[in-house]
Design a protein around this motif. Structure first.
Motif, mmCIF file in Angstrom:
data_model
loop_
_atom_site.group_PDB
_atom_site.id
_atom_site.type_symbol
_atom_site.label_atom_id
_atom_site.label_comp_id
_atom_site.label_asym_id
_atom_site.label_seq_id
_atom_site.Cartn_x
_atom_site.Cartn_y
_atom_site.Cartn_z
ATOM 1 N N ARG A 60 25.080 -34.355 43.566
ATOM 2 C CA ARG A 60 25.088 -34.427 41.879
ATOM 3 C C ARG A 60 23.781 -33.615 41.722
ATOM 4 N NH1 ARG A 60 27.656 -39.479 42.724
ATOM 5 N NH2 ARG A 60 25.754 -40.557 43.135
ATOM 6 N N LEU A 61 22.604 -33.830 42.326
ATOM 7 C CA LEU A 61 21.556 -33.031 41.612
ATOM 8 C C LEU A 61 21.591 -31.521 41.724
ATOM 9 C CD1 LEU A 61 18.355 -32.943 40.916
ATOM 10 C CD2 LEU A 61 17.897 -33.290 43.642
ATOM 11 N N ILE A 62 22.246 -31.050 43.230
ATOM 12 C CA ILE A 62 22.521 -29.793 42.991
ATOM 13 C C ILE A 62 23.368 -29.166 42.237
ATOM 14 C CG2 ILE A 62 23.539 -28.013 44.534
ATOM 15 C CD1 ILE A 62 22.507 -29.797 47.047
ATOM 16 N N SER A 63 24.393 -29.769 41.917
ATOM 17 C CA SER A 63 25.117 -29.461 40.757
ATOM 18 C C SER A 63 24.697 -29.400 39.323
ATOM 19 C CB SER A 63 26.524 -30.429 40.578
ATOM 20 O OG SER A 63 27.370 -30.305 41.668
ATOM 21 N N LYS A 64 23.659 -30.105 38.992
ATOM 22 C CA LYS A 64 23.096 -30.513 37.852
ATOM 23 C C LYS A 64 22.013 -29.334 37.680
ATOM 24 C CE LYS A 64 19.861 -33.541 35.355
ATOM 25 N NZ LYS A 64 18.713 -32.447 35.461
ATOM 26 N N LEU A 65 21.342 -28.861 38.715
ATOM 27 C CA LEU A 65 20.571 -27.646 38.719
ATOM 28 C C LEU A 65 21.135 -26.441 38.526
ATOM 29 C CD1 LEU A 65 18.327 -28.862 42.073
ATOM 30 C CD2 LEU A 65 17.611 -28.585 39.507
ATOM 31 N N ALA A 66 22.373 -26.449 39.220
ATOM 32 C CA ALA A 66 23.164 -25.129 38.908
ATOM 33 C C ALA A 66 23.664 -25.032 37.447
ATOM 34 C CB ALA A 66 24.450 -25.088 39.826
ATOM 35 N N GLY A 67 23.980 -26.274 36.869
ATOM 36 C CA GLY A 67 24.226 -26.178 35.420
ATOM 37 C C GLY A 67 23.263 -25.752 34.559
ATOM 38 N N GLU A 68 22.198 -26.076 34.977
ATOM 39 C CA GLU A 68 20.915 -25.760 34.286
ATOM 40 C C GLU A 68 20.511 -24.225 34.516
ATOM 41 O OE1 GLU A 68 17.927 -28.475 35.824
ATOM 42 O OE2 GLU A 68 18.800 -30.070 34.298
ATOM 43 N N GLY A 69 21.186 -23.479 35.152
ATOM 44 C CA GLY A 69 20.980 -22.007 35.523
ATOM 45 C C GLY A 69 20.032 -21.760 36.720
ATOM 46 N N VAL A 70 19.973 -22.706 37.473
ATOM 47 C CA VAL A 70 19.419 -22.344 38.846
ATOM 48 C C VAL A 70 20.336 -21.789 39.754
ATOM 49 C CG1 VAL A 70 18.132 -23.412 40.790
ATOM 50 C CG2 VAL A 70 17.733 -24.136 38.495
ATOM 51 N N ALA A 71 20.006 -20.753 40.524
ATOM 52 C CA ALA A 71 20.739 -20.064 41.521
ATOM 53 C C ALA A 71 20.255 -20.617 42.981
ATOM 54 C CB ALA A 71 20.262 -18.554 41.544
ATOM 55 N N VAL A 72 21.369 -21.055 43.559
ATOM 56 C CA VAL A 72 21.294 -22.074 44.736
ATOM 57 C C VAL A 72 21.960 -21.417 45.870
ATOM 58 C CG1 VAL A 72 21.599 -24.281 45.740
ATOM 59 C CG2 VAL A 72 21.257 -24.100 43.373
ATOM 60 N N ILE A 73 21.301 -21.096 47.170
ATOM 61 C CA ILE A 73 21.793 -20.906 48.321
ATOM 62 C C ILE A 73 21.710 -22.048 49.249
ATOM 63 C CG2 ILE A 73 21.240 -19.628 50.555
ATOM 64 C CD1 ILE A 73 20.172 -17.484 49.125
ATOM 65 N N MET A 74 22.894 -22.585 49.583
ATOM 66 C CA MET A 74 23.257 -23.831 50.219
ATOM 67 C C MET A 74 23.628 -23.449 51.905
ATOM 68 S SD MET A 74 25.139 -27.269 49.627
ATOM 69 C CE MET A 74 26.619 -26.702 50.255
ATOM 70 N N ILE A 75 22.928 -23.844 52.694
ATOM 71 C CA ILE A 75 23.284 -23.737 54.060
ATOM 72 C C ILE A 75 23.568 -25.005 54.651
ATOM 73 C CG2 ILE A 75 22.362 -22.830 56.415
ATOM 74 C CD1 ILE A 75 20.367 -21.168 55.294
ATOM 75 N N SER A 76 24.755 -25.134 55.330
ATOM 76 C CA SER A 76 25.209 -26.398 55.821
ATOM 77 C C SER A 76 26.077 -26.167 57.072
ATOM 78 C CB SER A 76 25.778 -27.283 54.871
ATOM 79 O OG SER A 76 26.480 -28.527 55.372
ATOM 80 N N SER A 77 25.938 -26.738 58.120
ATOM 81 C CA SER A 77 26.832 -26.888 59.271
ATOM 82 C C SER A 77 28.020 -27.862 58.921
ATOM 83 C CB SER A 77 26.068 -27.519 60.568
ATOM 84 O OG SER A 77 25.121 -26.469 60.678
ATOM 85 N N GLU A 78 28.179 -28.466 57.850
ATOM 86 C CA GLU A 78 29.381 -29.257 57.730
ATOM 87 C C GLU A 78 30.165 -28.649 56.761
ATOM 88 O OE1 GLU A 78 28.552 -33.452 56.603
ATOM 89 O OE2 GLU A 78 26.432 -33.281 57.603
ATOM 90 N N LEU A 79 31.421 -28.023 57.338
ATOM 91 C CA LEU A 79 32.349 -27.514 56.473
ATOM 92 C C LEU A 79 32.729 -28.067 55.160
ATOM 93 C CD1 LEU A 79 34.396 -25.690 59.071
ATOM 94 C CD2 LEU A 79 32.383 -24.649 57.787
ATOM 95 N N PRO A 80 33.069 -29.377 55.393
ATOM 96 C CA PRO A 80 33.499 -30.139 54.002
ATOM 97 C C PRO A 80 32.468 -29.947 52.875
ATOM 98 C CG PRO A 80 34.000 -31.658 55.895
ATOM 99 C CD PRO A 80 33.144 -30.271 56.655
#
Length: 511
Positions: free
Chosen positions: A454-474
Motif C-alpha cells: 500500500r505504501l509503494i502504491s501511495k508513493l507512486a500516486g504522489e509521483g515517485v518513480a519506483v523500481i521494484m526488484i522481486s523474486s516473487e512473481l505474484p
C-alpha cells in the motif's frame, strides 16, 4: 527423488520413548520494553515438518532461538526427547542434536566455504594444524550428496545470497541433528533451488528427523508442512494439521483480521520520464541494459537469482559505478560515481540484504532511521539537530507501524520485518523522486507485506518513480505497471502490465 544425507560423527543420542522430539510448555521471554513470548507452547514430532506461522514480531524466531540455545527462557519448561533441558548456548544445543538455520545468515565472509561448514570441527594434521585438504574433501563429499554445486575453496563473501543460504543449510545438516530449525530458508532461493531443498527435507523426514519450518510463503507451507502452529503478538494461538487449514484461515489466525487485498495496485497518472538508462554496462556482470522510468510508474525487475537485477540497481545508485552507458535524470546526463551523487539526484536505494548492507545492528532505531538525512536536513553548525530529526523519525516509525517500545531500542532486537520498515523509513525521510527497492518484502509476513505494498502504491500516486526488484512473481505481477525481465546479465524484454503473466516472464528469464 531421494538423496543420501551425509552422516557426521555425531554421538548416538538414542530415544526415550517420548512421542515428541521437542516439547515446550509455558515459556516466557522478555526484552527491555517488550514481552516477546507469553506462556507459549510447542511440540515437534519425529519424522515431520512443523510450520511456524505468524506476523513479524509474533515470537516465532524468539522461540526457535530459545530451542536452539541462543536465548535463555525466563520461565517455562522445555524437553528434548522427553527429558527437560536448559541449553547453555548454541554449541550445547548442537551437541545435543538441535541445529538452526537463521533468517539472517551467520557465515564468516572472509573464510572459505569449507572452513565455514566445519568450523570448530576441523580435521587436524598430526602436528595439530588444520588439514585443509581433508577439510575440502569432506565438504565436496557433503555437497555432492546434497547436489550443491559450490566450490568449497572459495571465500563465502564471493557467493551470492542464494548460495550462502545453501551453505548454511549444508552446515546445519552436517551436524546430523535430530531437530533442524529452518527460519525463512528459501528467502533468497529460486524455484529450482527450493525444489532441491524440499528433496533434502523429504529425505531428512524419512530418517526420522524433526524439522521446524518458519516461512511467510503460503505455497511452501502447503507443499512441505505436516503440522502448523500459529503465533500472534507473542502468544500461542493453536496447532492443526496442514491438510485441515486454508490460506485464508491461516492469515485470519495470524493477523486477527481479514486481509482482502494483498496487492493494492492503484491506477495513477504516469508522468514524464525521470530516469533514462541506455546501454548500461558493468564489465563481467551485465551489459547493454536500457529502459525509461516515468514519474508515478512502478517498474518491476524480474529474473532468476544471478540474472544481474541487483547489480543494475547498485550501479544506478553508484555503489558499483558503470563501466559504460549513459544515465539521464530529469533529462540531464549524470555520472553516478557514488551513492552520495545518486542521493543528490533524488534517488534512494533499499538494499536486498538488510543485515550486511542495510542495518547498523549495534545502533538504535533513531540512529538507523536518520542515517541518510543527517547531512541533508538535520545538521546545524556541524551538530545533529535532534530536536528536528527525532520527531520526524518518530512520525515515520508510527506511519510504518514499527513494533518497538521506543526509538532508542537497538535495531538488532527487532524482528526482520520491523527492521525492514525502519530501512524503508530511512529512505522515505530523504523524500526521493526515484526509489529503488531490492526485495522490499523478503522475509516479511503477509500483514506487513500488504502494508508495504500500500505504501509503494501511495508513493507512486504522489509521483515517485519506483523500481521494484522481486523474486516473487505474484508480487511483480501484482504491483508493476511494466516488468523488465533479465537473464544472465541482459535485459531480455519489457512487458506491459496488461500482457504480463508468469509464463511470459519465465520464458524471458530463461532465454
Amino acid at each position: 527423488m531421494t538423496m543420501a544425507v551425509v552422516q557426521s560423527a555425531a554421538p548416538s543420542r538414542g530415544t526415550t520413548g517420548s512421542a515428541y522430539l521437542i516439547e515446550v510448555e509455558g515459556v516466557r521471554k522478555g526484552f527491555p520494553g517488550v514481552l516477546a513470548l507469553d506462556n507459549v507452547s510447542f511440540k515437534l514430532r519425529p519424522g515431520t515438518v512443523h510450520a511456524l506461522m505468524g506476523e513479524n514480531g509474533a515470537g516465532k524466531s524468539t522461540l526457535m532461538k530459545i530451542i536452539a540455545g541462543v536465548y535463555q527462557r525466563d520461565s517455562g519448561v522445555m524437553k528434548l526427547r522427553g527429558q527437560e533441558v536448559q541449553f547453555s548456548g548454541p554449541l550445547d544445543a548442537l551437541q545435543q542434536g538441535v541445529a538452526m538455520i537463521h533468517q539472517e545468515l551467520n557465515l564468516m565472509q572472509y573464510m572459505t566455504v569449507a572452513e565455514n561448514v566445519w568450523i570448530r570441527r576441523e580435521p587436524l594434521t598430526r602436528l595439530g594444524f588444520v588439514d585443509h585438504g581433508e577439510l575440502n574433501r569432506r565438504t565436496a563429499k557433503l555437497f555432492e550428496q546434497l547436489k550443491i554445486k559450490i566450490d568449497p575453496t572459495v571465500p563465502v563473501g564471493s557467493l551470492s545470497v542464494a548460495n550462502r543460504q545453501m551453505v548454511e543449510i549444508a552446515k546445519a545438516i552436517s551436524y546430523n541433528s535430530d531437530v533442524l530449525i529452518m527460519d525463512e530458508p528459501t528467502s533468497a532461493l529460486t524455484e529450482t533451488e527450493v525444489a532441491h531443498l524440499f528433496e533434502i527435507i523429504h529425505d531428512l523426514k524419512a530418517q526420522g528427523k524433526g524439522i521446524v519450518y518458519i516461512t511467510h510463503k503460503m505455497n511452501e507451507l502447503f507443499e512441505i508442512a505436516d503440522e502448523v502452529s500459529i503465533f500472534r503478538d507473542g502468544k500461542y494461538i493453536g496447532t492443526d494439521l496442514a491438510a485441515n487449514l486454508t490460506r485464508d484461515e491461516i492469515i485470519r489466525r495470524m493477523v486477527g483480521r481479514e486481509i482482502t487485498q494483498m496487492f493494492p495496485k492503484e491506477t495513477v497518472p504516469i508522468g514524464d520520464v525521470v530516469l533514462s538508462v541506455r546501454n548500461l554496462t558493468l564489465d563481467g556482470v551485465f551489459r547493454d541494459v536500457s529502459f525509461d522510468l516515468r514519474a508515478g510508474e512502478i517498474l518491476g525487475f524480474a529474473g532468476l537469482v544471478g540474472a544481474g537485477r541487483s547489480n543494475v540497481a547498485e550501479t544506478l545508485f553508484g555503489v558499483t559505478p558503470a563501466s559504460s552507458g549513459t544515465i539521464e535524470v530529469f533529462g540531464k546526463p549524470v555520472s553516478i560515481s557514488s551513492p552520495a551523487v545518486a542521493m543528490r539526484q533524488g534517488m534512494a536505494f533499499l538494499t536486498e540484504d538488510r543485515k550486511d548492507t542495510g542495518c547498523f545492528l549495534i545502533l538504535d532505531i533513531l540512529e538507523n532511521m536518520q542515517m541518510a538525512v543527517l547531512t541533508q536536513r538535520y545538521v546545524r553548525a556541524g551538530f545533529v539537530a535532534s530536536g528536528e530529526a527525532t520527531p520526524a523519525c518518530a512520525e515515520m516509525s508510527a506511519a510504518l507501524r514499527v513494533k518497538t517500545p521506543n526509538l532508542h531500542e537497538r535495531i538488532e532486537n527487532l524482528s526482520g520485518g520491523n527492521q525492514q520498515k525502519v530501512l524503508i523509513g530511512r529512505w522515505l525521510l530523504t523524500k526521493p523522486k526515484i526509489l529503488i527497492l531490492d526485495e522490499p518484502t523478503r522475509g516479511i509476513d503477509v500483514g506487513a507485506k500488504a502494508e508495504i505494498h500500500r505504501l509503494i502504491s501511495k508513493l507512486a500516486g504522489e509521483g515517485v518513480a519506483v523500481i521494484m526488484i522481486s523474486s516473487e512473481l505474484p508480487e511483480v505481477l501484482g504491483m508493476s505497471d511494466r516488468i523488465l525481465v533479465m537473464h544472465a546479465g541482459h535485459a531480455t524484454g519489457i512487458l506491459d502490465r496488461a500482457e504480463a503473466d508468469q509464463v511470459k516472464i519465465m520464458e524471458l528469464a530463461a532465454r
